[in-house]
Design an enzyme around this catalytic site. Structure first.
Site, PDB file in Angstrom:
ATOM      1  N   MET A  90     114.735  37.660  24.616  1.00  6.27           N
ATOM      2  CA  MET A  90     115.374  38.935  24.989  1.00  6.27           C
ATOM      3  C   MET A  90     115.380  39.235  26.478  1.00  6.27           C
ATOM      4  O   MET A  90     115.696  40.353  26.885  1.00  6.27           O
ATOM      5  CB  MET A  90     114.702  40.074  24.212  1.00  6.27           C
ATOM      6  N   HIS A 109     123.527  34.373  18.896  1.00  8.78           N
ATOM      7  CA  HIS A 109     123.815  35.801  19.066  1.00  8.78           C
ATOM      8  C   HIS A 109     124.315  36.365  17.744  1.00  8.78           C
ATOM      9  O   HIS A 109     125.192  35.774  17.108  1.00  8.78           O
ATOM     10  CB  HIS A 109     124.890  35.996  20.147  1.00  8.78           C
TER      11      HIS A 109
HETATM   12  C1  GRF Z   1     118.054  37.122  15.724  1.00  7.56           C
HETATM   13  O1  GRF Z   1     118.869  37.940  14.944  1.00  7.56           O
HETATM   14  C2  GRF Z   1     118.852  36.624  16.904  1.00  7.56           C
HETATM   15  O2  GRF Z   1     120.236  36.438  16.651  1.00  7.56           O
HETATM   16  C3  GRF Z   1     118.667  37.727  17.874  1.00  7.56           C
HETATM   17  O3  GRF Z   1     117.325  38.125  17.744  1.00  7.56           O
HETATM   18  C4  GRF Z   1     116.919  37.878  16.395  1.00  7.56           C
HETATM   19  C5  GRF Z   1     115.653  37.068  16.500  1.00  7.56           C
HETATM   20  O4  GRF Z   1     115.122  36.781  15.346  1.00  7.56           O
HETATM   21  N1  GRF Z   1     118.960  37.353  19.233  1.00  7.56           N
HETATM   22  P1  GRF Z   1     113.917  35.691  15.225  1.00  7.56           P
HETATM   23  O5  GRF Z   1     112.910  35.998  16.300  1.00  7.56           O
HETATM   24  O6  GRF Z   1     114.522  34.328  15.399  1.00  7.56           O
HETATM   25  O7  GRF Z   1     113.390  35.921  13.853  1.00  7.56           O
END
Ligand code: GRF
Length: 196
Positions: A90, A109
């Site tokens: 993030m 994404h």
């Molecule tokens: C996922 O939905 C991804 O697309 C978004 O953040 C979420 C992360 O989920 N960027 P995780 O940490 O892989 O469970």
């Protein structure tokens, strides 16, 4: 054998699917899971699978992105990755960092790009009354969520959907799509995007 580093910020469910997929005749292997948050649950999940997991906490850098990224690059480059996978990472990366891994850094994404770049994609799809939604794996470029699309998966938006129920349906597709795209990318496949 291609070496893959995975960057996460949270639970790491996508990271786990990528790691689980890189076995047998797969042309790549995970060499590192890294996070900007030392408390990210995904780090312990990676360690439990015997994969190196390291954190570079972005907070002590107090917004100095270049300094944070220098430290992150040192950790990454110590594992000499061929491919980087952003999986729920993030932090917005600077053009300088992206240039260092240009053409070999992938991101997932949770929308059908180019629709809904940025955050809160599920709320925005519901507010727009979309009939379809989904997820995208793309190459990372300096423009946020804008790089060449490598694959997409679609889901229907159902009556009564909430952002949570829609996110859960999309996440199931993320877990299918990302390993498929990574395998093809690691095999050197640069042909048309994968649509599922
Ligand atoms: C996922 O939905 C991804 O697309 C978004 O953040 C979420 C992360 O989920 N960027 P995780 O940490 O892989 O469970």
């Amino acid at each position: 054998m291609k070496r893959v580093a995975i960057l996460i910020s949270g639970g790491g469910s996508n990271m786990l699917r990528l790691v689980e997929s890189m076995t047998g005749d797969h042309p790549a292997r995970p060499v590192l899971v890294a996070s900007n948050d030392p408390a990210a649950r995904g780090l312990d999940r990676a360690r439990a699978l015997g994969i190196s997991a390291e954190a570079v906490d972005h907070r002590p850098f107090k917004g100095d992105r270049a300094a944070f990224e220098d430290s992150l690059r040192a950790v990454l480059d110590a594992h000499a990755p061929d491919i980087l996978c952003l999986a729920g990472f993030m932090r917005i990366l600077t053009p300088g960092f992206i240039a260092a891994y240009e053409g070999r850094m992938l991101n997932i994404h949770p929308s059908l790009l180019p629709k809904y770049k940025g955050l809160h994609t599920h709320v925005r799809a519901l507010e727009a009354g979309d009939a379809e939604h989904g997820c995208t794996v793309h190459l990372v470029t300096p423009e946020l969520d804008d790089g060449p699309i490598l694959g997409q998966a679609r889901v229907p938006v159902m009556d009564g959907d909430t952002p949570e129920s829609l996110a859960a349906r999309v996440l199931v597709q993320e877990h299918r799509l990302y390993p498929m795209v990574l395998r093809r990318f690691a095999e050197g496949g640069r042909e048309l995007p994968l649509y599922t």
